[in-house]
Design a protein around this motif. Sequence first.
Motif, PDB file in Angstrom:
ATOM      1  N   ALA A 130       0.833  -1.291  -0.042  1.00 50.03           N
ATOM      2  CA  ALA A 130      -0.053  -0.098   0.075  1.00 50.03           C
ATOM      3  C   ALA A 130       0.822   1.236  -0.066  1.00 50.03           C
ATOM      4  O   ALA A 130       0.526   2.136  -0.597  1.00 50.03           O
ATOM      5  N   ALA A 131       2.208   1.179   0.689  1.00 49.76           N
ATOM      6  CA  ALA A 131       2.796   2.373   0.575  1.00 49.76           C
ATOM      7  C   ALA A 131       3.818   2.362  -0.931  1.00 49.76           C
ATOM      8  O   ALA A 131       4.330   3.737  -0.830  1.00 49.76           O
ATOM      9  N   CYS A 132       3.494   1.611  -1.716  1.00 51.11           N
ATOM     10  CA  CYS A 132       4.189   1.737  -3.033  1.00 51.11           C
ATOM     11  C   CYS A 132       3.322   2.486  -3.926  1.00 51.11           C
ATOM     12  O   CYS A 132       2.339   2.818  -3.847  1.00 51.11           O
ATOM     13  N   ASP A 133       4.006   3.259  -5.009  1.00 51.41           N
ATOM     14  CA  ASP A 133       3.311   3.901  -5.752  1.00 51.41           C
ATOM     15  C   ASP A 133       2.327   3.156  -6.910  1.00 51.41           C
ATOM     16  O   ASP A 133       1.311   3.492  -6.986  1.00 51.41           O
ATOM     17  N   LEU A 134       2.886   2.325  -7.218  1.00 49.76           N
ATOM     18  CA  LEU A 134       2.177   1.373  -8.307  1.00 49.76           C
ATOM     19  C   LEU A 134       2.220  -0.271  -7.607  1.00 49.76           C
ATOM     20  O   LEU A 134       2.957  -0.733  -7.140  1.00 49.76           O
ATOM     21  N   ARG A 135       0.978  -0.749  -7.834  1.00 48.43           N
ATOM     22  CA  ARG A 135       0.750  -2.046  -7.720  1.00 48.43           C
ATOM     23  C   ARG A 135       0.276  -3.162  -8.741  1.00 48.43           C
ATOM     24  O   ARG A 135      -0.866  -2.805  -9.266  1.00 48.43           O
ATOM     25  N   ILE A 136       1.097  -4.163  -9.010  1.00 46.92           N
ATOM     26  CA  ILE A 136       0.603  -4.985 -10.253  1.00 46.92           C
ATOM     27  C   ILE A 136       0.674  -6.350  -9.582  1.00 46.92           C
ATOM     28  O   ILE A 136       1.569  -6.632  -8.903  1.00 46.92           O
ATOM     29  N   GLY A 137      -0.340  -7.194  -9.567  1.00 47.08           N
ATOM     30  CA  GLY A 137      -0.571  -8.362  -8.999  1.00 47.08           C
ATOM     31  C   GLY A 137      -0.967  -9.543  -9.912  1.00 47.08           C
ATOM     32  O   GLY A 137      -1.470  -9.346 -11.271  1.00 47.08           O
ATOM     33  N   THR A 138      -0.573 -10.692  -9.859  1.00 47.79           N
ATOM     34  CA  THR A 138      -1.222 -11.849 -10.397  1.00 47.79           C
ATOM     35  C   THR A 138      -2.659 -12.343 -10.141  1.00 47.79           C
ATOM     36  O   THR A 138      -3.236 -11.780  -9.129  1.00 47.79           O
ATOM     37  N   ARG A 139      -3.139 -13.155 -10.964  1.00 42.71           N
ATOM     38  CA  ARG A 139      -4.605 -13.570 -10.732  1.00 42.71           C
ATOM     39  C   ARG A 139      -4.696 -14.319  -9.292  1.00 42.71           C
ATOM     40  O   ARG A 139      -5.810 -14.498  -8.703  1.00 42.71           O
TER      41      ARG A 139
ATOM     42  N   ASP B  97      -9.315 -11.318  -3.476  1.00 43.19           N
ATOM     43  CA  ASP B  97      -8.634 -11.777  -4.446  1.00 43.19           C
ATOM     44  C   ASP B  97      -8.258 -10.738  -5.559  1.00 43.19           C
ATOM     45  O   ASP B  97      -8.446  -9.733  -5.067  1.00 43.19           O
ATOM     46  N   ALA B  98      -7.371 -11.016  -6.466  1.00 41.91           N
ATOM     47  CA  ALA B  98      -6.903  -9.784  -7.391  1.00 41.91           C
ATOM     48  C   ALA B  98      -7.887  -9.084  -8.119  1.00 41.91           C
ATOM     49  O   ALA B  98      -7.976  -7.800  -8.197  1.00 41.91           O
ATOM     50  N   ALA B  99      -9.028  -9.615  -8.452  1.00 39.35           N
ATOM     51  CA  ALA B  99     -10.252  -9.106  -9.060  1.00 39.35           C
ATOM     52  C   ALA B  99     -10.803  -8.073  -8.207  1.00 39.35           C
ATOM     53  O   ALA B  99     -11.115  -6.842  -8.706  1.00 39.35           O
ATOM     54  N   GLN B 100     -11.105  -8.327  -7.045  1.00 43.62           N
ATOM     55  CA  GLN B 100     -11.612  -7.430  -6.008  1.00 43.62           C
ATOM     56  C   GLN B 100     -10.618  -6.206  -5.767  1.00 43.62           C
ATOM     57  O   GLN B 100     -11.031  -5.304  -5.510  1.00 43.62           O
ATOM     58  N   ALA B 101      -9.174  -6.669  -5.333  1.00 44.24           N
ATOM     59  CA  ALA B 101      -8.457  -5.708  -5.031  1.00 44.24           C
ATOM     60  C   ALA B 101      -8.352  -4.764  -6.179  1.00 44.24           C
ATOM     61  O   ALA B 101      -8.116  -3.545  -5.760  1.00 44.24           O
ATOM     62  N   ALA B 102      -8.385  -5.031  -7.510  1.00 40.12           N
ATOM     63  CA  ALA B 102      -8.409  -4.228  -8.334  1.00 40.12           C
ATOM     64  C   ALA B 102      -9.603  -3.340  -8.466  1.00 40.12           C
ATOM     65  O   ALA B 102      -9.312  -1.867  -8.637  1.00 40.12           O
ATOM     66  N   SER B 103     -10.663  -3.853  -8.086  1.00 41.55           N
ATOM     67  CA  SER B 103     -11.888  -2.860  -8.103  1.00 41.55           C
ATOM     68  C   SER B 103     -11.922  -2.025  -7.332  1.00 41.55           C
ATOM     69  O   SER B 103     -12.558  -0.799  -7.316  1.00 41.55           O
ATOM     70  N   ILE B 104     -11.252  -2.043  -6.214  1.00 38.18           N
ATOM     71  CA  ILE B 104     -11.352  -1.046  -4.912  1.00 38.18           C
ATOM     72  C   ILE B 104      -9.846  -0.315  -4.855  1.00 38.18           C
ATOM     73  O   ILE B 104      -9.668   0.555  -4.046  1.00 38.18           O
ATOM     74  N   GLY B 105      -8.896  -0.487  -5.810  1.00 35.26           N
ATOM     75  CA  GLY B 105      -7.702   0.291  -5.822  1.00 35.26           C
ATOM     76  C   GLY B 105      -6.465  -0.336  -5.151  1.00 35.26           C
ATOM     77  O   GLY B 105      -5.393   0.408  -5.119  1.00 35.26           O
TER      78      GLY B 105
ATOM     79  N   GLU C 155      -3.105  -3.174 -11.554  1.00 35.01           N
ATOM     80  CA  GLU C 155      -3.017  -3.968 -12.778  1.00 35.01           C
ATOM     81  C   GLU C 155      -3.108  -5.324 -12.458  1.00 35.01           C
ATOM     82  O   GLU C 155      -2.476  -5.832 -11.573  1.00 35.01           O
ATOM     83  N   VAL C 156      -3.661  -6.158 -13.205  1.00 36.50           N
ATOM     84  CA  VAL C 156      -3.735  -7.748 -13.038  1.00 36.50           C
ATOM     85  C   VAL C 156      -3.227  -8.525 -14.002  1.00 36.50           C
ATOM     86  O   VAL C 156      -3.652  -8.152 -15.359  1.00 36.50           O
ATOM     87  N   VAL C 157      -2.225  -9.218 -13.922  1.00 40.22           N
ATOM     88  CA  VAL C 157      -1.674 -10.158 -14.939  1.00 40.22           C
ATOM     89  C   VAL C 157      -1.664 -11.693 -14.734  1.00 40.22           C
ATOM     90  O   VAL C 157      -2.324 -11.981 -13.717  1.00 40.22           O
TER      91      VAL C 157
END
Length: 263
Positions: free
Chosen positions: A122-131, A175-183, A187-189
Amino acid sequence: MDRAVAADDLVFECKDGIGRITFNRPQARNAFTFAMYERLAAICEEANSDHAIKVLVLRGAGDKAFAAGTDINQFREFKSPQDAIDYEKRIDRVLTTLEQCRVPTIAAINGFCTGGGAGIAAACDLRIGTRSAQIGFPIARTLGNCLSMSNVGRLTALIGAARVKDLIFTARLIDAAQAASIGLLGEVVEDLAALERRADEVARLVAGHAPLTLNATKQAVGRLQQRLTDEGEDLILMCYTSQDFREGLDAFLNKRAPQWRGQ
């Protein structure tokens, strides 16, 4: 007293302006020792002064976790209420150093990203995650401790007050999809291989942009999100000095369900 961080517990390398930080305790889901927190802060300080470093990428070793928070064994050394205050002040200091680091920071998240690990992300500027990413703060069902005011403020600025309470009250991992939906994820790969490629691609893109523009943007956002840092010690003491915290610690270490008493 901190033990020196093992040379391979947290690995840092820099090439072509991209600093790569690897949390390297896969046997413990990359859980952090106190010394690892200090090493992370030191790398951020190095990036502040070394202009050859253009961006930092944070990742976890192995295929199971980004980071599972603080190694529970670290809490067994607590002897007094001041230990709890000092612990949360340490976490605040380290995460603030990460958040305010001069260069952009990218969290490349695969698998479990929980507790202090989720705080780092959360302290990072950008967050990319896998499914397969699983993110959350399950402290209400594990140790019965709490987040500092600064960490609550950081999360609230990121995902909103209602979602912070929802995540902590339910103690679930999303999960990744919900994490992406709330910020929580930008990005999810698909998988770990795709994550490594995408994190490297974004790092190279960002590293080629105007550093003063990026730094000014980070500072401007930070100034808009001034948080309480010297408040909330009463809340920390309420949790960390409680019978429930001791019960949660014992239950976790002995792999049983805790019996909460609210005391």
